[in-house]
Write an enzyme that holds these catalytic residues in place. Structure first.
Site, PDB file in Angstrom:
ATOM      1  N   LYS A  84     -16.480  -2.287  12.445  1.00 14.37           N
ATOM      2  CA  LYS A  84     -16.266  -2.957  11.156  1.00 14.37           C
ATOM      3  C   LYS A  84     -17.000  -4.302  11.115  1.00 14.37           C
ATOM      4  CE  LYS A  84     -13.390  -0.087   8.984  1.00 14.37           C
ATOM      5  NZ  LYS A  84     -13.611   0.444   7.632  1.00 14.37           N
ATOM      6  N   TYR A 140     -13.043   0.119  16.950  1.00 12.64           N
ATOM      7  CA  TYR A 140     -12.867   0.044  15.491  1.00 12.64           C
ATOM      8  C   TYR A 140     -13.345  -1.311  14.961  1.00 12.64           C
ATOM      9  CZ  TYR A 140     -10.215  -0.282  11.052  1.00 12.64           C
ATOM     10  OH  TYR A 140      -9.839  -0.445   9.741  1.00 12.64           O
TER      11      TYR A 140
HETATM   12  N1  NAP Z   1      -4.632   1.007   6.742  1.00 12.76           N
HETATM   13  C1  NAP Z   1      -4.991  -0.211   7.102  1.00 12.76           C
HETATM   14  O1  NAP Z   1      -4.174  -0.989   7.611  1.00 12.76           O
HETATM   15  C2  NAP Z   1      -6.404  -0.706   6.888  1.00 12.76           C
HETATM   16  C3  NAP Z   1      -6.651  -2.061   7.150  1.00 12.76           C
HETATM   17  C4  NAP Z   1      -7.956  -2.534   6.981  1.00 12.76           C
HETATM   18  C5  NAP Z   1      -8.961  -1.701   6.569  1.00 12.76           C
HETATM   19  N2  NAP Z   1      -8.685  -0.379   6.323  1.00 12.76           N
HETATM   20  C6  NAP Z   1      -9.811   0.466   5.940  1.00 12.76           C
HETATM   21  O2  NAP Z   1      -9.547   1.065   4.687  1.00 12.76           O
HETATM   22  C7  NAP Z   1     -10.179   2.350   4.607  1.00 12.76           C
HETATM   23  C8  NAP Z   1      -9.147   3.400   4.230  1.00 12.76           C
HETATM   24  O3  NAP Z   1      -8.150   3.399   5.241  1.00 12.76           O
HETATM   25  P1  NAP Z   1      -6.744   4.132   5.080  1.00 12.76           P
HETATM   26  O4  NAP Z   1      -5.735   3.201   5.607  1.00 12.76           O
HETATM   27  O5  NAP Z   1      -6.598   4.702   3.734  1.00 12.76           O
HETATM   28  O6  NAP Z   1      -6.940   5.295   6.176  1.00 12.76           O
HETATM   29  P2  NAP Z   1      -6.348   6.786   6.233  1.00 12.76           P
HETATM   30  O7  NAP Z   1      -5.070   6.860   5.539  1.00 12.76           O
HETATM   31  O8  NAP Z   1      -6.434   7.151   7.662  1.00 12.76           O
HETATM   32  O9  NAP Z   1      -7.445   7.617   5.382  1.00 12.76           O
HETATM   33  C9  NAP Z   1      -8.762   7.681   5.848  1.00 12.76           C
HETATM   34  C10 NAP Z   1      -9.567   8.502   4.864  1.00 12.76           C
HETATM   35  O10 NAP Z   1     -10.928   8.532   5.335  1.00 12.76           O
HETATM   36  C11 NAP Z   1     -11.331   9.900   5.430  1.00 12.76           C
HETATM   37  N3  NAP Z   1     -12.359  10.080   6.435  1.00 12.76           N
HETATM   38  C12 NAP Z   1     -12.304   9.850   7.769  1.00 12.76           C
HETATM   39  N4  NAP Z   1     -13.482  10.142   8.349  1.00 12.76           N
HETATM   40  C13 NAP Z   1     -14.298  10.567   7.355  1.00 12.76           C
HETATM   41  C14 NAP Z   1     -15.640  11.019   7.307  1.00 12.76           C
HETATM   42  N5  NAP Z   1     -16.398  11.114   8.427  1.00 12.76           N
HETATM   43  N6  NAP Z   1     -16.172  11.368   6.114  1.00 12.76           N
HETATM   44  C15 NAP Z   1     -15.438  11.280   4.976  1.00 12.76           C
HETATM   45  N7  NAP Z   1     -14.144  10.907   4.955  1.00 12.76           N
HETATM   46  C16 NAP Z   1     -13.592  10.538   6.135  1.00 12.76           C
HETATM   47  C17 NAP Z   1     -10.047  10.653   5.756  1.00 12.76           C
HETATM   48  O11 NAP Z   1     -10.232  12.033   5.484  1.00 12.76           O
HETATM   49  P3  NAP Z   1      -9.346  13.189   6.247  1.00 12.76           P
HETATM   50  O12 NAP Z   1      -8.071  13.301   5.471  1.00 12.76           O
HETATM   51  O13 NAP Z   1     -10.209  14.388   6.199  1.00 12.76           O
HETATM   52  O14 NAP Z   1      -9.114  12.691   7.660  1.00 12.76           O
HETATM   53  C18 NAP Z   1      -9.088   9.958   4.800  1.00 12.76           C
HETATM   54  O15 NAP Z   1      -9.275  10.440   3.496  1.00 12.76           O
HETATM   55  C19 NAP Z   1     -10.799   2.581   5.980  1.00 12.76           C
HETATM   56  O16 NAP Z   1     -12.167   2.242   5.946  1.00 12.76           O
HETATM   57  C20 NAP Z   1     -10.035   1.624   6.877  1.00 12.76           C
HETATM   58  O17 NAP Z   1     -10.773   1.262   8.018  1.00 12.76           O
HETATM   59  C21 NAP Z   1      -7.426   0.132   6.467  1.00 12.76           C
END
Ligand code: NAP
Length: 240
Positions: free
Chosen positions: A151, A147
């Site tokens: 990133k 991951y």
């Molecule tokens: N949560 C954290 O602590 C955190 C920290 C730093 C950065 N981020 C980044 O912030 C962003 C959002 O994260 P989140 O925490 O909201 O994650 P999340 O709750 O796991 O949601 C991920 C979203 O991405 C969608 N997704 C995954 N693979 C995809 C694909 N191939 N095409 C289109 N959509 C896809 C998922 O759709 P489905 O529902 O269909 O699976 C879901 O809507 C990500 O890029 C993550 O790396 C998160």
């Protein structure tokens, strides 16, 4: 950029930070939002949120769906590459498929969307592309090796696109969150920022034409420490 005149596209908009971004953009008076979900049911439920929302079936790893989105959403001026996947694991234990999944969405998916929509945004007179990265793009946690590598590559891509697209009047923003309270970190017992607060900070960064956004206190603290002494952050994250 002015949010009220923006036409946005948010990938992975059906839950987590993506869903909070849709809510925040709507509250900020955005003109229109295309909201991506991987399933028809997800896109249909986004359609019901507000008349300004158009749900799109969009998996960013599927070239045909990316092409279709760019052909349909021709008025976009703000692209938010939010979709992401996290499979925990150390490089020594990870299967190759796990690394390929991380790069397929977090790097190649964001790149495909950026490439397709750079043309769309340029044809609309310019705008903004936002890439959701992570604070662990700066210094890795080995327990999430694939991951973080994907990133870190996306951070490098963000810098390349920023320089390349400046002449097209397209600003490219990198967002470096710390831990956020979504399904991605479900069951991980650490303090996490509310996704609504993170979305608010990201939208504020877009509105003020920031280049890099550290959208929560943990991210900002780690960034400040990284600027002072990047080796101390490397050692700290390596131990987590
Ligand atoms: N949560 C954290 O602590 C955190 C920290 C730093 C950065 N981020 C980044 O912030 C962003 C959002 O994260 P989140 O925490 O909201 O994650 P999340 O709750 O796991 O949601 C991920 C979203 O991405 C969608 N997704 C995954 N693979 C995809 C694909 N191939 N095409 C289109 N959509 C896809 C998922 O759709 P489905 O529902 O269909 O699976 C879901 O809507 C990500 O890029 C993550 O790396 C998160």
């Amino acid at each position: 950029m002015q949010i009220s005149s923006a036409v946005a596209l948010v990938t992975g908009a059906n839950r987590g930070i993506g869903r909070s971004l849709v809510d925040r953009l709507l509250a900020g008076g955005v003109a229109r939002i295309y909201a991506g979900a991987r399933t028809r049911a997800g896109a249909d439920s986004l359609n019901l949120l507000d008349p300004r929302v158009t749900g799109l079936v969009l998996d960013v790893t599927k070239d045909e769906q990316v092409r279709q989105a760019a052909a349909e959403a021709t008025d976009v001026t703000l692209l938010i590459n939010n979709a992401g996947v996290l499979d925990p694991g150390n490089f020594l234990d990870a299967e190759r498929g796990q690394m390929e999944r991380a790069f397929a969405t977090n790097f190649y998916g964001s790149l495909a969307m950026s490439t397709a929509f750079a043309r769309v945004i340029a044809s609309n007179g310019g705008g903004t592309i936002v890439n959701l990265l992570t604070i662990t793009a700066l210094a890795t946690m080995p327990s999430r090796s694939a991951y973080n590598a994907s990133k870190a590559a996306a951070w490098s891509m963000t810098q390349s696109l920023r320089a390349t697209l400046a002449g097209e009047r397209i600003r490219v923003i990198g967002v470096f969150p710390g831990p956020v309270d979504t399904e991605m970190l479900a069951g991980v017992p650490i303090p996490k920022a509310p996704p609504a607060d993170v979305a608010a900070a990201i939208v504020a960064g877009i509105a003020t034409d920031a280049e890099d956004v550290y959208p929560d206190p943990a991210a900002l603290g780690a960034y400040e420490q990284w600027k002072q002494d990047h080796k101390s952050i490397e050692r700290q994250f390596a131990s987590l």
